[in-house]
Structures are given as C-alpha cells and as structure tokens.
Design a protein around this motif. Structure first.
Motif, short mmCIF file in Angstrom:
data_model
loop_
_atom_site.label_atom_id
_atom_site.label_comp_id
_atom_site.label_asym_id
_atom_site.label_seq_id
_atom_site.Cartn_x
_atom_site.Cartn_y
_atom_site.Cartn_z
N THR A 148 -12.96 -6.49 6.02
CA THR A 148 -12.33 -5.32 5.40
C THR A 148 -13.11 -4.04 5.66
N CYS A 149 -14.40 -4.08 5.41
CA CYS A 149 -15.22 -2.88 5.62
C CYS A 149 -15.28 -2.49 7.09
N SER A 150 -15.40 -3.47 7.98
CA SER A 150 -15.51 -3.16 9.40
C SER A 150 -14.21 -2.60 9.96
N ILE A 151 -13.09 -3.25 9.62
CA ILE A 151 -11.80 -2.82 10.16
C ILE A 151 -11.39 -1.47 9.58
N CYS A 152 -11.56 -1.30 8.28
CA CYS A 152 -11.20 -0.02 7.66
C CYS A 152 -12.04 1.12 8.22
N SER A 153 -13.33 0.87 8.41
CA SER A 153 -14.19 1.91 8.99
C SER A 153 -13.72 2.30 10.38
N VAL A 201 0.84 -1.20 0.00
CA VAL A 201 0.00 0.00 0.00
C VAL A 201 0.87 1.25 0.00
N VAL A 202 1.94 1.25 0.80
CA VAL A 202 2.81 2.42 0.88
C VAL A 202 3.48 2.68 -0.47
N LEU A 203 3.86 1.61 -1.16
CA LEU A 203 4.55 1.79 -2.44
C LEU A 203 3.61 2.24 -3.55
N PHE A 204 2.41 1.68 -3.60
CA PHE A 204 1.52 1.96 -4.72
C PHE A 204 0.42 2.96 -4.39
N TYR A 205 0.20 3.20 -3.13
CA TYR A 205 -0.84 4.15 -2.72
C TYR A 205 -0.40 4.77 -1.41
N PRO A 206 0.57 5.67 -1.46
CA PRO A 206 1.28 6.13 -0.26
C PRO A 206 0.41 6.94 0.70
N HIS A 207 -0.21 6.23 1.61
CA HIS A 207 -0.95 6.90 2.67
C HIS A 207 -0.92 5.98 3.89
N GLN A 208 -0.43 6.48 5.00
CA GLN A 208 -0.24 5.63 6.18
C GLN A 208 -1.56 5.12 6.74
N GLY A 209 -2.59 5.95 6.70
CA GLY A 209 -3.89 5.49 7.19
C GLY A 209 -4.40 4.31 6.40
N ALA A 210 -4.25 4.36 5.10
CA ALA A 210 -4.67 3.25 4.25
C ALA A 210 -3.81 2.01 4.52
N ALA A 211 -2.51 2.23 4.68
CA ALA A 211 -1.61 1.11 4.92
C ALA A 211 -1.94 0.38 6.21
N LEU A 239 -4.05 -4.40 8.71
CA LEU A 239 -4.82 -5.01 9.80
C LEU A 239 -5.90 -5.93 9.26
N ALA A 240 -6.59 -5.47 8.23
CA ALA A 240 -7.62 -6.31 7.61
C ALA A 240 -7.01 -7.59 7.05
N LEU A 241 -5.83 -7.46 6.45
CA LEU A 241 -5.16 -8.62 5.87
C LEU A 241 -4.75 -9.62 6.95
N PHE A 242 -4.31 -9.12 8.09
CA PHE A 242 -3.95 -10.01 9.20
C PHE A 242 -5.15 -10.82 9.68
N PHE A 243 -6.25 -10.14 9.95
CA PHE A 243 -7.42 -10.84 10.48
C PHE A 243 -8.05 -11.76 9.45
N ILE A 244 -8.00 -11.38 8.19
CA ILE A 244 -8.56 -12.24 7.14
C ILE A 244 -7.77 -13.54 7.03
N CYS A 245 -6.43 -13.45 7.00
CA CYS A 245 -5.61 -14.66 6.89
C CYS A 245 -5.73 -15.55 8.12
N ALA A 246 -5.74 -14.94 9.30
CA ALA A 246 -5.86 -15.72 10.53
C ALA A 246 -7.21 -16.43 10.59
N THR A 247 -8.26 -15.73 10.18
CA THR A 247 -9.59 -16.34 10.17
C THR A 247 -9.70 -17.42 9.10
N ALA A 248 -9.09 -17.19 7.96
CA ALA A 248 -9.20 -18.12 6.84
C ALA A 248 -8.65 -19.49 7.17
#
Length: 235
Positions: free
Chosen positions: A213-218, A152-162, A167-176
């Motif tokens: 994704t929607c819940s964590i990002c919100s 995200v930082v490389l292709f869409y440089p914004h720390q909030g987005a990153a 965080l969403a990626l962590f919870f998704i993989c752990a849940t999966a």
C-alpha cells in the motif's frame, strides 16, 4: 451325489471363508493405511494433548506472530510523512489489509483441506494447484480493484486516491492468494502442522499489505503529481 454335493458345499464354504477372511484383511489394511495417513497429516486434535503442551504450543505461535506483526508498525513509521500528507491511505488501510487477509485465508483453508484429504500427494498436483490459485488471485484482484475504486470515489471523491487504492488492492489480493497457497504447503514440507498457516497468513498479509500500500500509493502520487492532502480535497 450326496457326497459330491457335500464336497461342493464344503468347497463353497471354504471359498466363502477365504473371501470373508480376505475382505476382513483388506478392511484392516485399509484402516491401518488411513490411520497412517492421518498421522502423517497431523490430524490429531490438540484436545487430546496434555493441557500445558497445548498451552506451550499456542503461546509460542501467538508470541512469535505478535513479534512479526510489529514489523507493520515499523513500515508505517517509515512512511509517516506519506501518511500525514495523504490521509486517504490511513482511511482505507483497514480495507486493504483486511482484503489481503481474507483472500489469503481462502487459499490457505483450501490447501489445508486438500492436504488433510490426501489430494496433494505429488509435486505435479501441488504445482497445478499453485497455478490455479495464482490465476484466481489475478481475477479476484481485478474484481476487488473495481470495487475499491468505486468505494473511494463514492466516499472520498478523488481520482488520484481511487487509482492508488485500487492498484494496491489488486496487487494485495493477487499476492495473498499465492502466499496463502505456499504457506501451508511450506509448513507441511518442513513437518509443521499446516493448520498454523491460518493465523500466519493474517500476519503475513498485514506486513505485505502495508508494504504494498505505501509503496504503490507513493509511486502513483508521484506519477500523477498529487499534491499533499490532495486526496482530502474533493475533486
């Protein structure tokens, strides 16, 4: 002496015959047991079934999964304002959902193989495997979160987005990994062929991934006070 020798030879012959007969019986019993286990595991290929039986089974699963997958659209529609205000969610949603499907499928394939080999015969082994997969999911989630943050930082440089995406990626993989473990075990428990857990985990993680994704990002955007369209503006 000759009689004794003949008697000994006869005795040995009888023992040899008994040994051969016992070995043959053991082989037959082993074959029957293997066939029984194979039947219990549902290892029969659908290529041996009638054409329309196979068509009916596959069509039923495909239609059911397609209906279930429509829940993802409902969830996205519910968070349409969030998606419009923060474009980065839409840009990286494919990566998030895809990572969840891949991580879940790894666990699902592993469990299906273990069930086919008869390695999960008791509850204790199943619990140990579930605990092991959960630990793997946490570690894999950490690695994928770091990778997601860098991407995200490389292709869409914004720390909030990153932060939000990682965080969403962590919870998704752990849940999966947990869901991917439980699905084939659950199917096997209720008498459904665990092979069907393969496509089911993809649909399940589509729904779960979009929701997380929607819940964590919100939540992250509110905590970090990220303004609308803030992720579309370079830091």
């Amino acid at each position: 002496m000759r009689r004794r020798g003949g008697q000994k030879h006869g005795v040995h012959g009888e023992h040899g015959g008994l040994s051969d007969g016992g070995a043959a019986a053991r082989r037959r019993a082993g074959t029957a047991t293997s066939e029984a286990h194979a039947g219990d595991r549902g290892d029969g290929s659908d290529t041996e079934q009638p054409f329309w039986t196979t068509f009916s089974e596959r069509c039923t699963w495909l239609v059911s999964l397609a209906i279930m997958q429509s829940l993802s659209s409902l969830i996205l529609a519910e968070h349409s304002v969030l998606l419009q205000q923060h474009a980065a969610i839409t840009l990286f949603l494919t990566m998030l959902v895809g990572a969840g499907g891949n991580a879940g499928n790894q666990s699902t394939v592993n469990i299906i193989r273990s069930l086919a080999l008869g390695q999960l015969s008791d509850r204790r082994k199943k619990f140990c495997v579930l605990r092991r997969e959960a630990a793997l999911g946490i570690l894999l989630g950490v690695v994928m979160a770091v990778v997601g943050f860098v991407r995200v930082v490389l292709f869409y440089p914004h720390q909030g987005a990153a932060v939000a995406i990682s965080l969403a990626l962590f919870f998704i993989c752990a849940t999966a990994t947990v869901v991917g473990t439980c699905l084939p075990l659950g199917f096997h428990f209720v008498g459904v062929d665990p092979v069907h857990a393969g496509p089911a985990i993809q649909v399940a993680m589509d729904i779960i991934g979009v929701t997380l994704t929607c819940s964590i990002c919100s939540l992250v955007f509110r905590l970090l006070e990220v303004p609308p369209d803030g992720m579309s503006q370079p830091a």
